[in-house]
Write a protein that holds these residues in place. Structure first.
Motif, mmCIF file in Angstrom:
data_model
loop_
_atom_site.group_PDB
_atom_site.id
_atom_site.type_symbol
_atom_site.label_atom_id
_atom_site.label_comp_id
_atom_site.label_asym_id
_atom_site.label_seq_id
_atom_site.Cartn_x
_atom_site.Cartn_y
_atom_site.Cartn_z
ATOM 1 N N SER A 58 -80.250 -0.418 -6.070
ATOM 2 C CA SER A 58 -80.628 -1.668 -6.833
ATOM 3 C C SER A 58 -79.910 -1.827 -8.258
ATOM 4 C CB SER A 58 -82.281 -1.625 -7.125
ATOM 5 O OG SER A 58 -82.729 -0.875 -8.041
ATOM 6 N N TYR A 59 -79.674 -0.565 -8.663
ATOM 7 C CA TYR A 59 -78.977 -0.688 -10.066
ATOM 8 C C TYR A 59 -77.336 -1.202 -9.916
ATOM 9 C CZ TYR A 59 -82.624 1.637 -11.967
ATOM 10 O OH TYR A 59 -84.086 2.042 -12.361
ATOM 11 N N GLN A 60 -76.828 -1.292 -8.664
ATOM 12 C CA GLN A 60 -75.504 -1.229 -8.261
ATOM 13 C C GLN A 60 -74.935 -2.878 -8.776
ATOM 14 O OE1 GLN A 60 -73.218 1.099 -4.993
ATOM 15 N NE2 GLN A 60 -74.798 0.415 -4.050
ATOM 16 N N LYS A 61 -75.780 -3.899 -8.658
ATOM 17 C CA LYS A 61 -75.463 -5.235 -9.075
ATOM 18 C C LYS A 61 -74.985 -5.301 -10.376
ATOM 19 C CE LYS A 61 -80.109 -7.610 -9.199
ATOM 20 N NZ LYS A 61 -80.565 -6.378 -9.891
ATOM 21 N N ASP A 62 -75.790 -4.595 -11.366
ATOM 22 C CA ASP A 62 -75.363 -4.613 -12.826
ATOM 23 C C ASP A 62 -74.488 -3.462 -13.279
ATOM 24 O OD1 ASP A 62 -76.691 -7.119 -13.055
ATOM 25 O OD2 ASP A 62 -78.470 -6.181 -12.956
ATOM 26 N N TYR A 63 -74.568 -2.425 -12.677
ATOM 27 C CA TYR A 63 -74.053 -1.445 -13.166
ATOM 28 C C TYR A 63 -73.161 -0.464 -12.053
ATOM 29 C CZ TYR A 63 -77.477 -2.002 -16.895
ATOM 30 O OH TYR A 63 -78.187 -2.463 -17.795
ATOM 31 N N TYR A 64 -72.074 0.412 -12.803
ATOM 32 C CA TYR A 64 -71.247 1.196 -11.890
ATOM 33 C C TYR A 64 -71.971 2.433 -11.709
ATOM 34 C CZ TYR A 64 -66.934 3.579 -11.210
ATOM 35 O OH TYR A 64 -65.943 4.453 -10.414
ATOM 36 N N VAL A 65 -72.260 2.835 -10.294
ATOM 37 C CA VAL A 65 -73.218 3.746 -10.127
ATOM 38 C C VAL A 65 -72.539 4.846 -9.237
ATOM 39 C CG1 VAL A 65 -75.546 4.246 -8.977
ATOM 40 C CG2 VAL A 65 -75.296 2.186 -10.206
ATOM 41 N N TRP A 66 -73.083 6.264 -9.343
ATOM 42 C CA TRP A 66 -72.496 7.517 -8.728
ATOM 43 C C TRP A 66 -73.869 8.252 -8.471
ATOM 44 C CZ3 TRP A 66 -67.756 9.139 -7.304
ATOM 45 C CH2 TRP A 66 -66.619 8.637 -7.722
ATOM 46 N N ILE A 67 -73.819 8.867 -7.209
ATOM 47 C CA ILE A 67 -74.502 10.158 -7.142
ATOM 48 C C ILE A 67 -73.713 11.396 -7.013
ATOM 49 C CG2 ILE A 67 -76.363 11.304 -5.750
ATOM 50 C CD1 ILE A 67 -77.632 8.625 -5.238
ATOM 51 N N GLU A 68 -74.104 12.411 -7.541
ATOM 52 C CA GLU A 68 -73.250 13.598 -7.678
ATOM 53 C C GLU A 68 -74.324 14.798 -6.983
ATOM 54 O OE1 GLU A 68 -71.428 14.496 -11.367
ATOM 55 O OE2 GLU A 68 -71.248 12.624 -11.985
ATOM 56 N N TYR A 69 -73.790 15.219 -5.933
ATOM 57 C CA TYR A 69 -74.485 16.233 -5.006
ATOM 58 C C TYR A 69 -73.781 17.528 -5.217
ATOM 59 C CZ TYR A 69 -76.597 12.177 -2.464
ATOM 60 O OH TYR A 69 -77.533 11.339 -2.146
ATOM 61 N N GLY A 70 -74.784 18.307 -5.741
ATOM 62 C CA GLY A 70 -74.436 19.740 -5.734
ATOM 63 C C GLY A 70 -74.194 20.390 -4.540
ATOM 64 N N LEU A 71 -73.121 20.546 -4.146
ATOM 65 C CA LEU A 71 -72.630 21.376 -2.732
ATOM 66 C C LEU A 71 -72.419 22.758 -2.703
ATOM 67 C CD1 LEU A 71 -72.300 21.150 0.427
ATOM 68 C CD2 LEU A 71 -69.839 20.511 -0.128
ATOM 69 N N GLN A 72 -71.215 22.916 -3.582
ATOM 70 C CA GLN A 72 -70.721 24.261 -3.995
ATOM 71 C C GLN A 72 -69.952 24.774 -3.029
ATOM 72 O OE1 GLN A 72 -71.429 23.793 -6.768
ATOM 73 N NE2 GLN A 72 -73.439 23.133 -7.116
ATOM 74 N N SER A 73 -70.043 24.615 -1.567
ATOM 75 C CA SER A 73 -69.461 25.412 -0.611
ATOM 76 C C SER A 73 -69.766 24.539 0.750
ATOM 77 C CB SER A 73 -69.677 26.857 -0.225
ATOM 78 O OG SER A 73 -68.891 27.349 0.757
ATOM 79 N N ILE A 74 -69.014 24.414 1.717
ATOM 80 C CA ILE A 74 -69.218 24.025 3.046
ATOM 81 C C ILE A 74 -69.894 25.144 3.897
ATOM 82 C CG2 ILE A 74 -67.827 21.838 2.987
ATOM 83 C CD1 ILE A 74 -66.455 23.964 5.312
ATOM 84 N N HIS A 75 -69.862 26.200 3.439
ATOM 85 C CA HIS A 75 -70.109 27.459 4.284
ATOM 86 C C HIS A 75 -71.552 27.998 4.125
ATOM 87 C CE1 HIS A 75 -65.854 27.765 5.226
ATOM 88 N NE2 HIS A 75 -65.804 27.463 4.084
ATOM 89 N N ASN A 76 -72.457 27.613 5.204
ATOM 90 C CA ASN A 76 -73.886 28.204 5.133
ATOM 91 C C ASN A 76 -74.088 29.708 4.707
ATOM 92 O OD1 ASN A 76 -74.867 25.640 5.285
ATOM 93 N ND2 ASN A 76 -75.122 25.656 7.616
ATOM 94 N N LYS A 77 -73.158 30.490 5.180
ATOM 95 C CA LYS A 77 -73.214 31.745 4.795
ATOM 96 C C LYS A 77 -73.374 32.099 3.106
ATOM 97 C CE LYS A 77 -69.452 34.439 5.834
ATOM 98 N NZ LYS A 77 -68.924 35.267 4.870
ATOM 99 N N THR A 78 -72.366 31.369 2.691
ATOM 100 C CA THR A 78 -72.231 31.486 1.242
ATOM 101 C C THR A 78 -73.594 30.781 0.532
ATOM 102 O OG1 THR A 78 -69.917 30.926 1.405
ATOM 103 C CG2 THR A 78 -70.941 30.790 -0.698
ATOM 104 N N LEU A 79 -73.944 29.655 1.075
ATOM 105 C CA LEU A 79 -75.196 28.879 0.544
ATOM 106 C C LEU A 79 -76.411 29.839 0.465
ATOM 107 C CD1 LEU A 79 -74.550 25.141 1.923
ATOM 108 C CD2 LEU A 79 -73.841 26.302 -0.371
ATOM 109 N N ASN A 80 -76.443 30.447 1.610
ATOM 110 C CA ASN A 80 -77.552 31.529 1.738
ATOM 111 C C ASN A 80 -77.343 32.548 0.619
ATOM 112 O OD1 ASN A 80 -78.792 30.178 3.654
ATOM 113 N ND2 ASN A 80 -77.804 31.332 5.373
ATOM 114 N N TYR A 81 -76.125 33.014 0.698
ATOM 115 C CA TYR A 81 -75.931 34.237 -0.428
ATOM 116 C C TYR A 81 -76.437 34.006 -1.831
ATOM 117 C CZ TYR A 81 -73.812 38.187 -2.681
ATOM 118 O OH TYR A 81 -73.572 39.323 -3.201
ATOM 119 N N ILE A 82 -75.874 32.650 -2.014
ATOM 120 C CA ILE A 82 -76.150 32.277 -3.498
ATOM 121 C C ILE A 82 -77.404 31.552 -3.722
ATOM 122 C CG2 ILE A 82 -73.745 31.960 -4.146
ATOM 123 C CD1 ILE A 82 -73.910 28.929 -3.819
ATOM 124 N N ASN A 83 -78.234 31.503 -2.740
ATOM 125 C CA ASN A 83 -79.709 31.077 -2.677
ATOM 126 C C ASN A 83 -79.827 29.567 -3.237
ATOM 127 O OD1 ASN A 83 -82.484 31.773 -2.370
ATOM 128 N ND2 ASN A 83 -82.818 31.554 -4.435
#
Ligand code: SF4
Length: 330
Positions: free
Chosen positions: A149-174
């Motif tokens: 809803s903020y997009q009509k008046d503002y420049y809007v981004w969402i920044e997602y923390g992913l870090q890696s596409i590898h689930n093995k790594t995501l598990n390791y780094i908790n």
């Protein structure tokens, strides 16, 4: 898509000091003035720290919410804005600002509360945009409708923390979420045409360079709008500090980091904005690598490496004829 990439590549070429699509330059082009991000600490928590998912957090996360350099949450959002805007105007002649919710998980609250916080962050007349950093498993339709809803008046981004596409790594780094959570979050976000940025980390334990470059390839295929690249650094008081001190993990040298970042950039489409590729980490808590402090030196090394290779962002994209991209630099 092809024309879009060509235009983006021409823009990269116009700025002959950079061979990648710098976010700051992108903002300057959109708003025709200097635009700076202001980091805001709204006092959020994180489900990976408060016991909902885990109490330990990601292994690299310090107690301030990882890589956050935001203000103390004792200050109101309005006060944080006022202080930063005055400082950035005086120091850098900045003219417009994007409120950036950085610390911890900035969608981790009921939507009514989120609205009050986001509205406060947009209360200053010189704020033109909103950027929200969060976890991919902390977003849903209701929250995205609010953000959209903020997009009509503002420049809007969402920044997602992913870090890696590898689930093995995501598990390791908790991380406490999977790559599939990220895919779902990006799909829901794209449905509303909100710009998405993925945060990734180079140098995660157990990852080969090939693993890291697969992350770039997948982000390129997903059509992500922006990428923020961090180097994994060891901060005081984190689980990573124990691994590092036990010799179970080594940090990358600046040369290795630069080489990997350049390879990474070559795999991203020229239209993807690069939000960060050097610097960060809290100096006071930084244990390793010490060279992380030398942000401008690292940026220069990246520029020189791309120049030496006669390379640029997007060079290795198979979906675009490399000869067409190359011709722009010949
Ligand atoms: S998701 Fe972010 S704030 Fe939460 S533990 Fe991980 S790095 Fe820290």
């Amino acid at each position: 898509m092809y024309i879009h990439h060509q235009r983006a590549m021409s823009k990269i070429k116009e700025d002959n000091s950079k061979r990648y699509n710098q976010y700051s330059r992108h903002l300057q082009e959109i708003f025709n003035c200097k635009v700076y991000k202001i980091t805001i600490d709204a006092g959020f928590s994180c489900p990976n720290r408060d016991g909902t998912i885990s109490k330990n957090g990601c292994i690299f996360c310090d107690t301030s919410g990882s890589f956050s350099q935001a203000h103390s949450n004792l200050l109101s959002i309005e006060k944080q804005l006022e202080t930063s805007i005055t400082r950035l105007k005086n120091r850098f002649k900045a003219e417009k600002f994007i409120s950036y919710f950085q610390a911890f998980t900035n969608t981790y609250a009921p939507v009514e509360k989120l609205k009050v916080l986001y509205d406060s962050a947009l209360s200053h007349p010189d704020v033109v945009g909103l950027s929200i950093g969060t976890r991919p498993d902390c977003i849903d339709d209701e929250k995205l409708d609010l953000i959209s809803s903020y997009q009509k008046d503002y420049y809007v981004w969402i920044e997602y923390g992913l870090q890696s596409i590898h689930n093995k790594t995501l598990n390791y780094i908790n991380r406490g979420h999977s790559f599939e959570d990220f895919v779902r979050a990006v799909e829901l976000t794209k449905k509303r045409a909100i710009k998405t940025c993925a945060h990734v980390i180079i140098g995660l334990p157990g990852e080969t360079k090939q693993d890291m470059l697969e992350t770039a390839k997948v982000l390129a295929a997903m059509g992500i709008d922006g990428v923020k690249i961090h180097l994994l650094c060891v901060l005081e008081g984190t689980e990573l500090e124990n691994l590092y001190k036990n010799g179970d993990f080594q940090v990358l040298s600046s040369e290795k980091y630069v080489e990997t970042v350049c390879d990474f950039l070559e795999m991203l489409p020229p239209s993807t904005t690069i939000h960060r590729i050097a610097g960060n980490g809290l100096k006071k808590l930084l244990i390793a690598p010490k060279w992380l402090d030398e942000k401008f030196k690292t940026l220069n090394m990246i520029d020189k490496e791309l120049e030496k290779r006669n390379s640029y962002q997007g060079k290795c994209l198979t979906r675009i004829a490399n000869t067409d991209l190359q011709s722009m630099y010949d």
